[in-house]
Design an enzyme around this catalytic site. Structure first.
Site, mmCIF file in Angstrom:
data_model
loop_
_atom_site.group_PDB
_atom_site.id
_atom_site.type_symbol
_atom_site.label_atom_id
_atom_site.label_comp_id
_atom_site.label_asym_id
_atom_site.label_seq_id
_atom_site.Cartn_x
_atom_site.Cartn_y
_atom_site.Cartn_z
ATOM 1 N N PRO A 71 -5.234 -1.835 0.148
ATOM 2 C CA PRO A 71 -5.392 -2.760 -0.983
ATOM 3 C C PRO A 71 -4.569 -2.298 -2.176
ATOM 4 O O PRO A 71 -4.605 -1.120 -2.533
ATOM 5 C CB PRO A 71 -6.891 -2.696 -1.281
ATOM 6 C CG PRO A 71 -7.381 -1.429 -0.647
ATOM 7 C CD PRO A 71 -6.487 -1.155 0.505
ATOM 8 N N CYS A 96 -3.827 -3.883 -6.048
ATOM 9 C CA CYS A 96 -3.986 -4.933 -7.052
ATOM 10 C C CYS A 96 -2.638 -5.406 -7.565
ATOM 11 O O CYS A 96 -1.752 -4.589 -7.843
ATOM 12 C CB CYS A 96 -4.783 -4.392 -8.241
ATOM 13 S SG CYS A 96 -6.538 -4.441 -7.972
ATOM 14 N N ALA A 125 -8.191 -5.172 -4.172
ATOM 15 C CA ALA A 125 -9.533 -5.177 -4.757
ATOM 16 C C ALA A 125 -9.815 -6.545 -5.367
ATOM 17 O O ALA A 125 -9.115 -6.990 -6.278
ATOM 18 C CB ALA A 125 -9.643 -4.100 -5.826
ATOM 19 N N GLN A 171 -10.584 -6.348 0.412
ATOM 20 C CA GLN A 171 -11.415 -5.320 -0.218
ATOM 21 C C GLN A 171 -12.330 -5.978 -1.257
ATOM 22 O O GLN A 171 -11.847 -6.599 -2.204
ATOM 23 C CB GLN A 171 -10.533 -4.260 -0.894
ATOM 24 C CG GLN A 171 -11.346 -3.079 -1.405
ATOM 25 C CD GLN A 171 -10.499 -2.036 -2.116
ATOM 26 O OE1 GLN A 171 -9.731 -2.369 -3.017
ATOM 27 N NE2 GLN A 171 -10.649 -0.780 -1.739
ATOM 28 N N TYR A 204 -14.720 3.486 -9.180
ATOM 29 C CA TYR A 204 -15.316 2.183 -9.489
ATOM 30 C C TYR A 204 -16.814 2.235 -9.167
ATOM 31 O O TYR A 204 -17.335 3.292 -8.786
ATOM 32 C CB TYR A 204 -14.542 1.074 -8.756
ATOM 33 C CG TYR A 204 -13.108 1.029 -9.240
ATOM 34 C CD1 TYR A 204 -12.823 0.733 -10.578
ATOM 35 C CD2 TYR A 204 -12.044 1.349 -8.399
ATOM 36 C CE1 TYR A 204 -11.516 0.740 -11.052
ATOM 37 C CE2 TYR A 204 -10.734 1.348 -8.867
ATOM 38 C CZ TYR A 204 -10.472 1.043 -10.201
ATOM 39 O OH TYR A 204 -9.190 1.065 -10.665
ATOM 40 N N LEU A 208 0.931 8.890 0.228
ATOM 41 C CA LEU A 208 2.264 9.466 0.439
ATOM 42 C C LEU A 208 2.590 9.654 1.920
ATOM 43 O O LEU A 208 3.049 10.715 2.331
ATOM 44 C CB LEU A 208 2.425 10.758 -0.357
ATOM 45 C CG LEU A 208 2.609 10.542 -1.865
ATOM 46 C CD1 LEU A 208 2.736 11.866 -2.590
ATOM 47 C CD2 LEU A 208 3.818 9.657 -2.161
ATOM 48 N N ARG A 241 2.706 2.256 -1.639
ATOM 49 C CA ARG A 241 3.933 2.028 -2.405
ATOM 50 C C ARG A 241 5.153 1.857 -1.512
ATOM 51 O O ARG A 241 6.084 1.123 -1.848
ATOM 52 C CB ARG A 241 4.120 3.181 -3.403
ATOM 53 C CG ARG A 241 3.121 3.098 -4.555
ATOM 54 C CD ARG A 241 2.960 4.402 -5.274
ATOM 55 N NE ARG A 241 2.304 5.406 -4.428
ATOM 56 C CZ ARG A 241 2.042 6.638 -4.817
ATOM 57 N NH1 ARG A 241 2.386 7.023 -6.032
ATOM 58 N NH2 ARG A 241 1.437 7.489 -4.005
HETATM 59 C C1 LIG Z 1 0.055 -1.117 -7.491
HETATM 60 C C2 LIG Z 1 -1.110 -0.437 -6.844
HETATM 61 C C3 LIG Z 1 -2.338 -1.064 -6.813
HETATM 62 C C4 LIG Z 1 -3.441 -0.472 -6.179
HETATM 63 N N1 LIG Z 1 -4.620 -1.152 -6.079
HETATM 64 C C5 LIG Z 1 -5.631 -0.658 -5.329
HETATM 65 C C6 LIG Z 1 -6.767 -1.437 -5.018
HETATM 66 O O1 LIG Z 1 -6.845 -2.624 -5.350
HETATM 67 N N2 LIG Z 1 -7.764 -0.864 -4.300
HETATM 68 C C7 LIG Z 1 -7.675 0.423 -3.839
HETATM 69 O O2 LIG Z 1 -8.607 0.898 -3.188
HETATM 70 N N3 LIG Z 1 -6.575 1.173 -4.070
HETATM 71 C C8 LIG Z 1 -5.546 0.656 -4.775
HETATM 72 N N4 LIG Z 1 -4.387 1.383 -4.922
HETATM 73 C C9 LIG Z 1 -4.238 2.649 -4.184
HETATM 74 C C10 LIG Z 1 -3.539 2.401 -2.857
HETATM 75 O O3 LIG Z 1 -4.336 1.601 -1.989
HETATM 76 C C11 LIG Z 1 -3.203 3.722 -2.137
HETATM 77 O O4 LIG Z 1 -4.413 4.359 -1.815
HETATM 78 C C12 LIG Z 1 -2.339 4.641 -2.992
HETATM 79 O O5 LIG Z 1 -1.242 3.926 -3.542
HETATM 80 C C13 LIG Z 1 -1.819 5.849 -2.210
HETATM 81 O O6 LIG Z 1 -1.016 5.433 -1.123
HETATM 82 P P1 LIG Z 1 0.615 5.473 -1.199
HETATM 83 O O7 LIG Z 1 1.004 6.868 -1.540
HETATM 84 O O8 LIG Z 1 1.041 5.061 0.202
HETATM 85 O O9 LIG Z 1 1.035 4.488 -2.244
HETATM 86 C C14 LIG Z 1 -3.295 0.801 -5.583
HETATM 87 C C15 LIG Z 1 -2.053 1.450 -5.646
HETATM 88 C C16 LIG Z 1 -0.963 0.843 -6.236
HETATM 89 C C17 LIG Z 1 0.364 1.547 -6.215
#
Ligand SMILES: Cc1cc2nc3c(=O)[nH]c(=O)nc-3n(C[C@H](O)[C@H](O)[C@H](O)COP(=O)(O)O)c2cc1C
Length: 359
Positions: free
Chosen positions: A23, A25, A62, A104, A186, A306, A329
């Site tokens: 997820p 946002c 979310a 989510q 949250y 990551l 990301r």
């Molecule tokens: C723009 C953005 C929005 C995010 N929104 C949520 C969200 O809505 N719910 C959630 O549980 N995590 C959210 N995260 C966290 C991501 O789901 C993820 O756990 C986090 O980016 C680490 O993974 P990555 O290194 O592959 O980016 C968000 C991350 C980013 C970058």
């Protein structure tokens, strides 16, 4: 054969591969009026691109179970039927690409009512579509954040009901999997952690009391969510605090409880509840938490944080550290990451007919 591109079945839902989108946002819905919380063209294009790119499962960002449950006034919501109709367009397209649609369900608690992150993400008041946040205890998240109102037992029950209503609507909107947001500081995470939960009633103090709200939400959602459909829970496996926080040991214990209450997979993240915590971020830094839950409880897990390279993702699955990887990301950068990884690893992946000349 690549382990990353093997199918995965939970209950009656088969997911075409282990490359999933967590997820994220978009903070891009209307803040007020009849379209508040309604997904629009941006959301459609964003999710459609990752589905056409071969992502096996997409967890839609979310989504507030109530207006006050949104992180920002611009979050998606799932508290009315207009929102349900708009989500149908997204789930229909994901299914047409063989991608399993998940959502989510979230309540932001004391971290609610903040601005869009690209405008600084600061708390906003009524003059900027904001509201008074709520929490287990009247303790602000950080300096500059408002002191939230402490929820009464009756208000807690109302929110449990909102999660169940949201799950009913998610089903009507065509989602195959629901994920309960219990991470990142949250509302549910705030109840779990002694760092943010200072209550002295049946919702605070002991482990049993701090997990009560989360398990009541899980029970209420599981009751309306069909038996043939999986239910996920996202957790912050640690607050990353030396003391007085939620720990990896708590997570292992809680994973067993979640499993007994009908959770099919734990989505294992960390942090977000303690503003001052120091997090040792690096490639795959949260994978060990997922691997430990899987090894010690047998509960299926997804790893996140990551994970960016095909070989890295392949190893996590092949070594049995997790059942799926979530790429956040990296999927924002490369919507067709799954297709590219399948080419690199020799896996089978969906390619839209329209793109057959690109294979
Ligand atoms: C723009 C953005 C929005 C995010 N929104 C949520 C969200 O809505 N719910 C959630 O549980 N995590 C959210 N995260 C966290 C991501 O789901 C993820 O756990 C986090 O980016 C680490 O993974 P990555 O290194 O592959 O980016 C968000 C991350 C980013 C970058």
């Amino acid at each position: 054969m690549s382990a990353l591109f093997e199918t995965y079945t939970l209950r009656d839902v088969t997911i075409p591969n282990r490359v999933w989108m967590p997820p994220m946002c978009q903070y891009s819905a209307a803040p007020e009026g009849p379209d508040a919380g309604v997904p629009d063209d941006w959301h459609f294009a964003h999710y459609a691109a990752r589905a056409a790119g071969g992502t096996g499962l997409i967890i839609v960002e979310a989504t507030g179970v109530s207006p006050e449950g949104r992180i920002s006034p611009y979050d998606l919501g799932i508290w009315n039927d207009t929102q349900v109709e708009a989500f149908r367009r997204i789930t229909r397209f994901l299914v047409s690409q063989g991608t399993v649609p998940a959502i989510q369900l979230a309540h932001a608690g004391r971290k609610a009512s903040t601005d869009q992150p690209w405008r600084g993400g600061a708390p906003v008041g009524a003059e900027a579509h904001g509201w008074q946040p709520v929490a287990p205890s009247a303790v602000a998240f950080a300096d500059g954040h408002p002191v939230p109102s402490e929820l009464t037992a009756a208000e807690i029950q109302e929110i449990v009901g909102q999660f169940a209503d949201a799950a009913r609507r998610a089903l009507a909107a065509g989602f195959e999997i629901a994920e309960i947001h219990g991470a990142h500081g949250y509302l549910i995470n705030e109840f779990l952690s002694p760092y943010s939960n200072h209550r002295t009633d049946e919702y605070g103090g002991s482990y049993e009391n701090r997990t009560r709200f989360a398990l009541q939400v899980v029970d209420a959602v599981r009751e309306v969510w069909p038996d043939d459909k999986p239910l996920f829970f996202r957790i912050s496996a640690t607050d990353w605090l030396e003391e007085d926080g939620w720990t990896a040991d708590d997570t292992v214990r809680f994973a067993a409880d979640l499993r007994a209450h009908g959770i099919d997979l734990l989505d294992v993240s960390t942090g977000g509840n303690a503003a001052g915590a120091r997090i040792p971020v690096g490639p795959g830094y949260q994978v060990p938490f997922a691997a430990r839950v899987k090894a010690e409880t047998g509960l299926p897990v997804a790893a996140v944080g990551l994970i960016t390279e095909a070989e890295q993702a392949e190893k996590i699955i092949a070594n049995g550290e997790a059942d799926a990887v979530l790429l956040g990301r990296e999927l924002l950068r490369r919507p067709s990451w799954a297709r590219d990884a399948a080419r690199e690893l020799g896996g089978d992946v969906h390619v839209p007919d329209q793109y057959h000349r690109s294979v």
